[in-house]
Design a protein around this motif. Structure first.
Motif, short mmCIF file in Angstrom:
data_model
loop_
_atom_site.label_atom_id
_atom_site.label_comp_id
_atom_site.label_asym_id
_atom_site.label_seq_id
_atom_site.Cartn_x
_atom_site.Cartn_y
_atom_site.Cartn_z
N THR A 122 0.82 -1.21 0.00
CA THR A 122 0.00 0.00 0.00
C THR A 122 0.85 1.26 0.00
N VAL A 123 1.89 1.31 0.84
CA VAL A 123 2.70 2.53 0.89
C VAL A 123 3.56 2.67 -0.37
N LEU A 124 3.92 1.57 -1.01
CA LEU A 124 4.62 1.69 -2.28
C LEU A 124 3.70 2.25 -3.35
N GLU A 125 2.42 1.88 -3.32
CA GLU A 125 1.46 2.47 -4.25
C GLU A 125 1.29 3.96 -3.95
N LEU A 126 1.33 4.32 -2.67
CA LEU A 126 1.26 5.73 -2.30
C LEU A 126 2.43 6.50 -2.91
N ALA A 127 3.62 5.94 -2.83
CA ALA A 127 4.79 6.59 -3.45
C ALA A 127 4.63 6.68 -4.96
N ARG A 128 4.19 5.60 -5.59
CA ARG A 128 4.02 5.60 -7.04
C ARG A 128 3.01 6.65 -7.49
N SER A 129 2.06 6.97 -6.63
CA SER A 129 1.00 7.93 -6.99
C SER A 129 1.53 9.35 -7.10
N GLY A 130 2.72 9.60 -6.52
CA GLY A 130 3.27 10.95 -6.56
C GLY A 130 2.64 11.91 -5.58
N ASN A 131 2.04 11.37 -4.50
CA ASN A 131 1.40 12.23 -3.50
C ASN A 131 2.39 13.27 -2.99
N PRO A 132 2.10 14.56 -3.15
CA PRO A 132 3.08 15.60 -2.80
C PRO A 132 3.27 15.81 -1.31
N ASP A 133 2.38 15.26 -0.49
CA ASP A 133 2.47 15.44 0.95
C ASP A 133 3.38 14.43 1.63
N VAL A 134 3.83 13.42 0.89
CA VAL A 134 4.58 12.31 1.48
C VAL A 134 6.05 12.40 1.10
N ARG A 135 6.92 12.52 2.11
CA ARG A 135 8.35 12.63 1.87
C ARG A 135 9.05 11.29 1.75
N ALA A 136 8.52 10.28 2.43
CA ALA A 136 9.23 9.01 2.48
C ALA A 136 8.25 7.88 2.77
N VAL A 137 8.54 6.69 2.24
CA VAL A 137 7.76 5.51 2.57
C VAL A 137 8.71 4.36 2.88
N VAL A 138 8.26 3.49 3.77
CA VAL A 138 9.03 2.30 4.14
C VAL A 138 8.12 1.08 4.05
N SER A 139 8.53 0.11 3.27
CA SER A 139 7.81 -1.16 3.15
C SER A 139 8.55 -2.24 3.92
N VAL A 155 7.42 10.20 -8.90
CA VAL A 155 7.56 9.79 -7.51
C VAL A 155 8.36 10.85 -6.74
N MET A 156 7.71 11.48 -5.76
CA MET A 156 8.33 12.53 -4.96
C MET A 156 8.99 11.97 -3.70
N ALA A 157 8.49 10.87 -3.20
CA ALA A 157 8.95 10.32 -1.93
C ALA A 157 10.22 9.50 -2.11
N SER A 158 11.08 9.54 -1.09
CA SER A 158 12.17 8.58 -1.00
C SER A 158 11.59 7.26 -0.51
N VAL A 159 12.21 6.15 -0.90
CA VAL A 159 11.65 4.82 -0.64
C VAL A 159 12.71 3.94 0.04
N LEU A 160 12.27 3.23 1.07
CA LEU A 160 13.08 2.19 1.70
C LEU A 160 12.26 0.90 1.70
N VAL A 161 12.83 -0.16 1.16
CA VAL A 161 12.20 -1.48 1.17
C VAL A 161 13.03 -2.41 2.04
N CYS A 162 12.41 -2.97 3.08
CA CYS A 162 13.03 -3.96 3.94
C CYS A 162 12.42 -5.31 3.59
N HIS A 163 13.19 -6.17 2.98
CA HIS A 163 12.69 -7.39 2.33
C HIS A 163 13.37 -8.62 2.90
N GLY A 164 12.59 -9.63 3.17
CA GLY A 164 13.14 -10.91 3.59
C GLY A 164 13.70 -11.66 2.39
N ALA A 165 14.98 -11.94 2.40
CA ALA A 165 15.61 -12.57 1.24
C ALA A 165 15.06 -13.96 0.97
N GLU A 166 14.43 -14.58 1.98
CA GLU A 166 13.87 -15.92 1.82
C GLU A 166 12.34 -15.92 1.85
#
Length: 238
Positions: A122-139, A155-166
């Motif tokens: 959901t927050v990655l879709e928020l970033a993709r939307s270009g919402n101007p009020d959002v500076r950063a998202v973390v998945s 995309v205006m927001a900076s993005v951090l993805v924390c992913h389980g490699a397995e």
């Protein structure tokens, strides 16, 4: 405390957590926290409280509406599958939470969003939307595929993805496609893949009872939360 807001005619009932004003005076940066497939439950409420303890105004968002809790896993998967397939609807629903949080007097206008599993998508879709009020998202262990990939320059927001490699629920092909998508769209994106971690690695209640790949991983939970804090500080949300 409860915070009622609306996405069109759909009533949503989030949970607002405020930082201690004695410790964190004045308006503060704010974070929308988005729940997993199971609805607005204990996991995301706990995270909102943890964010408030760090000095953030935090809203545990209600993406399903009316704080609905699915009756069983098949119903949960049906709900999130329908939302995942309708990017405009999902983006509008989370944008309503952002707008509600922005209107809270304690919010200083600097807003981020974090999400878990379905909330990560959901927050990655928020970033993709270009919402101007959002500076950063973390998945955190979120799905990475989308029916509407990010567009260059949007995309205006900076993005951090924390992913389980397995994480067997997010195949390596999806991770590779996501990295290609972020590069093509020239997004400020960091992606961390944690070995030893599967899906739902942040949730202590995930013990493999639903499926073996949905399981808590304490080390990755701790490290990813620290990574989030460092990321927020780096993008001016500390």
């Amino acid at each position: 405390m409860d915070l009622e807001y609306f996405d069109g005619d759909q009533r949503c009932l989030g949970v607002l957590e405020l930082p201690d004003p004695a410790k964190f005076p004045g308006p503060r940066p704010a974070v929308v926290a988005v729940h997993e497939a199971w609805g607005l439950g204990d996991q995301v409420r706990r995270r909102a409280k943890m964010l408030a303890d760090l000095g953030y105004v935090a809203l545990a968002a209600d993406i399903f509406g009316d704080r609905y809790i699915p009756l069983d896993p098949p119903e949960a998967f049906k709900i999130i599958g329908d939302l995942a397939a309708d990017a405009p609807k999902l983006r509008a629903r989370v944008a309503a939470a952002v707008a509600a949080l922005k209107a809270v007097p304690q919010c200083d206008g600097r807003i981020a969003a974090i999400g878990y599993c379905f909330g990560g998508r959901t927050v990655l879709e928020l970033a993709r939307s270009g919402n101007p009020d959002v500076r950063a998202v973390v998945s955190f262990h979120g799905a990475l595929d989308t029916p509407a990939p990010a567009e260059k320059g949007k995309v205006m927001a900076s993005v951090l993805v924390c992913h389980g490699a397995e994480d067997e629920l997010v195949p390596h092909a999806h991770l590779n496609a996501f990295l290609d998508e972020m590069a093509a769209a020239e997004v400020d994106c960091q992606t961390i893949a944690y070995t030893g971690a599967k899906h739902a690695f942040t949730n202590p209640e995930a013990k493999g009872q639903l499926m073996s790949t949905i399981i808590f991983h304490e080390r990755t939970d701790r490290r990813s939360w620290a990574a989030m804090q460092a990321f927020f500080a780096d993008v001016g949300l500390g």
